[in-house]
Design a protein around this motif. Structure first.
Motif, PDB file in Angstrom:
ATOM      1  N   VAL A   1      -6.421  -9.636  70.686  1.00 51.55           N
ATOM      2  CA  VAL A   1      -7.537  -9.026  71.419  1.00 51.55           C
ATOM      3  C   VAL A   1      -7.111  -7.716  72.077  1.00 51.55           C
ATOM      4  O   VAL A   1      -7.813  -6.694  71.981  1.00 51.55           O
ATOM      5  N   MET A   2      -5.939  -7.729  72.749  1.00 52.49           N
ATOM      6  CA  MET A   2      -5.506  -6.517  73.440  1.00 52.49           C
ATOM      7  C   MET A   2      -5.130  -5.418  72.436  1.00 52.49           C
ATOM      8  O   MET A   2      -5.323  -4.231  72.710  1.00 52.49           O
ATOM      9  N   ALA A   3      -4.639  -5.806  71.263  1.00 50.89           N
ATOM     10  CA  ALA A   3      -4.367  -4.822  70.216  1.00 50.89           C
ATOM     11  C   ALA A   3      -5.680  -4.191  69.725  1.00 50.89           C
ATOM     12  O   ALA A   3      -5.735  -2.987  69.433  1.00 50.89           O
ATOM     13  N   HIS A   4      -6.731  -5.008  69.626  1.00 48.83           N
ATOM     14  CA  HIS A   4      -8.064  -4.498  69.271  1.00 48.83           C
ATOM     15  C   HIS A   4      -8.504  -3.432  70.277  1.00 48.83           C
ATOM     16  O   HIS A   4      -9.004  -2.366  69.895  1.00 48.83           O
ATOM     17  N   GLU A   5      -8.326  -3.696  71.557  1.00 47.61           N
ATOM     18  CA  GLU A   5      -8.745  -2.745  72.585  1.00 47.61           C
ATOM     19  C   GLU A   5      -7.901  -1.471  72.526  1.00 47.61           C
ATOM     20  O   GLU A   5      -8.415  -0.365  72.721  1.00 47.61           O
TER      21      GLU A   5
ATOM     22  N   THR B   1     -19.902  -0.034  63.599  1.00 50.05           N
ATOM     23  CA  THR B   1     -18.893   0.584  62.742  1.00 50.05           C
ATOM     24  C   THR B   1     -17.552   0.698  63.454  1.00 50.05           C
ATOM     25  O   THR B   1     -16.489   0.411  62.887  1.00 50.05           O
ATOM     26  N   ARG B   2     -17.590   1.092  64.716  1.00 53.30           N
ATOM     27  CA  ARG B   2     -16.345   1.246  65.463  1.00 53.30           C
ATOM     28  C   ARG B   2     -15.694  -0.113  65.754  1.00 53.30           C
ATOM     29  O   ARG B   2     -14.473  -0.214  65.877  1.00 53.30           O
ATOM     30  N   GLU B   3     -16.485  -1.174  65.885  1.00 51.43           N
ATOM     31  CA  GLU B   3     -15.904  -2.509  66.084  1.00 51.43           C
ATOM     32  C   GLU B   3     -15.134  -2.955  64.843  1.00 51.43           C
ATOM     33  O   GLU B   3     -14.042  -3.516  64.941  1.00 51.43           O
TER      34      GLU B   3
ATOM     35  N   ARG C   1      -9.674  -3.784  62.396  1.00 49.73           N
ATOM     36  CA  ARG C   1      -8.623  -3.443  61.426  1.00 49.73           C
ATOM     37  C   ARG C   1      -7.429  -2.810  62.135  1.00 49.73           C
ATOM     38  O   ARG C   1      -6.273  -3.177  61.888  1.00 49.73           O
ATOM     39  N   GLY C   2      -7.693  -1.858  63.011  1.00 46.77           N
ATOM     40  CA  GLY C   2      -6.605  -1.198  63.729  1.00 46.77           C
ATOM     41  C   GLY C   2      -5.826  -2.159  64.607  1.00 46.77           C
ATOM     42  O   GLY C   2      -4.593  -2.094  64.687  1.00 46.77           O
TER      43      GLY C   2
ATOM     44  N   ARG D   1     -13.384 -10.345  57.156  1.00 49.56           N
ATOM     45  CA  ARG D   1     -12.631  -9.132  56.855  1.00 49.56           C
ATOM     46  C   ARG D   1     -11.170  -9.263  57.301  1.00 49.56           C
ATOM     47  O   ARG D   1     -10.256  -8.805  56.601  1.00 49.56           O
ATOM     48  N   LEU D   2     -10.950  -9.881  58.454  1.00 52.38           N
ATOM     49  CA  LEU D   2      -9.587 -10.075  58.941  1.00 52.38           C
ATOM     50  C   LEU D   2      -8.817 -11.037  58.046  1.00 52.38           C
ATOM     51  O   LEU D   2      -7.626 -10.847  57.766  1.00 52.38           O
TER      52      LEU D   2
END
Length: 278
Positions: A129-133, A199-201, A206-207, A272-273
């Motif tokens: 989660v924190m990597a997503h942010e 789109t940004r989510e 992915r990031g 997707r993940l």
């Protein structure tokens, strides 16, 4: 990744074009100029002050390696992996599991997590989660979402203004056309804004998976957050629904779906993940 950026660029161009069209219909060339000046001023204000405003709104308290070593050290390790400056870290005393990032650029960024998400998720899931942010920070999604929300809001204000003040002389559009645009423009702006958010989510999923190196951890976290979040309201978000798009998961029970949804369908995000992991 590039597909998300291309789609975001096209959507941003669309919302700016809509902004200019509404301005022109309100008052011809002068109306378009007024719209662009108004939009630029509100964007500038949002760029500099939105982070402080939302953190104050959620009564977030800043933590460090002394007051919250578990969360702080996790964010620091992930920021190093992402080659990002260390953001400020905040905790929000709310039971609903959720998190968001804010700040005008990576050098002035902050990540915030609710106490509910820290308690609910395993260390592996919380890292996801924190990597997503942090991916939002790295991609400057906070600025993009702030700009789209500001322009969409400005279109709504201008459309309402146009109900009372139309163009002058030859610049005045046909009354029926003007009324249709003034009624439909805010809806179109909202649809575009929500599409940008979704789109940004996807891009941040992915990031974040790339930063943490564990796509399945974020997938498991999303499934768990959705399961718990529906039964636990996020009080501040209920009072300020405009902040819902900032969260990793829509914090409002029964949130809008489809074109008006701030977030993609959770099942699609998880799929997707899982595909990334394979």
């Amino acid at each position: 990744m590039y597909g998300n950026w291309i789609k975001t660029s096209m959507l941003m161009a669309g919302i700016v074009a809509l902004f200019g069209t509404v301005g022109a219909l309100i008052g011809g060339r002068d109306g378009m100029l007024l719209a662009l000046v108004f939009g630029g001023a509100t964007n500038l204000w949002a760029y500099w002050f939105s982070d402080k405003m939302v953190l104050r709104m959620y009564r977030a308290r800043e933590v460090d390696e002394t007051t919250s070593p578990y969360l702080y050290n996790m964010v620091r390790e992930l920021a190093q992996r992402a080659d990002l400056p260390m953001p400020k870290v905040y905790l929000i005393d709310e039971a609903q599991p959720n998190a968001f990032a804010t700040g005008r650029n990576p050098d002035n960024a902050a990540v915030a997590a609710t106490t509910g998400i820290v308690q609910l998720l395993s260390e592996r899931e919380l890292r996801g989660v924190m990597a997503h942010e942090l991916s939002h920070v790295k991609n400057r999604d906070i600025l993009i979402s702030t700009m789209s929300a500001t322009v969409a809001g400005a279109i709504t204000v201008l459309a309402q203004f146009g109900m009372f003040f139309g163009g002058r002389g030859e610049d005045r559009p046909h009354p029926v056309l003007a009324i249709l645009v003034m009624l439909l423009a805010p809806i179109a702006a909202m649809i575009i804004q929500m599409a940008i958010s979704r789109t940004r989510e996807f891009g941040a999923d992915r990031g974040g998976a790339e930063i943490s190196g564990d796509p399945l951890a974020l997938a498991a976290a999303l499934a768990k957050i959705e399961s718990y979040a529906r039964g636990t309201p996020l009080a501040t978000a209920e009072r300020h629904p405009e902040t819902a798009q900032m969260m990793i998961m829509n914090p409002l029970a029964g949130g809008m779906r489809g074109l008006f949804s701030t977030h993609p369908d959770t099942r699609e995000r998880i799929a997707r993940l899982q595909a990334m992991a394979r």
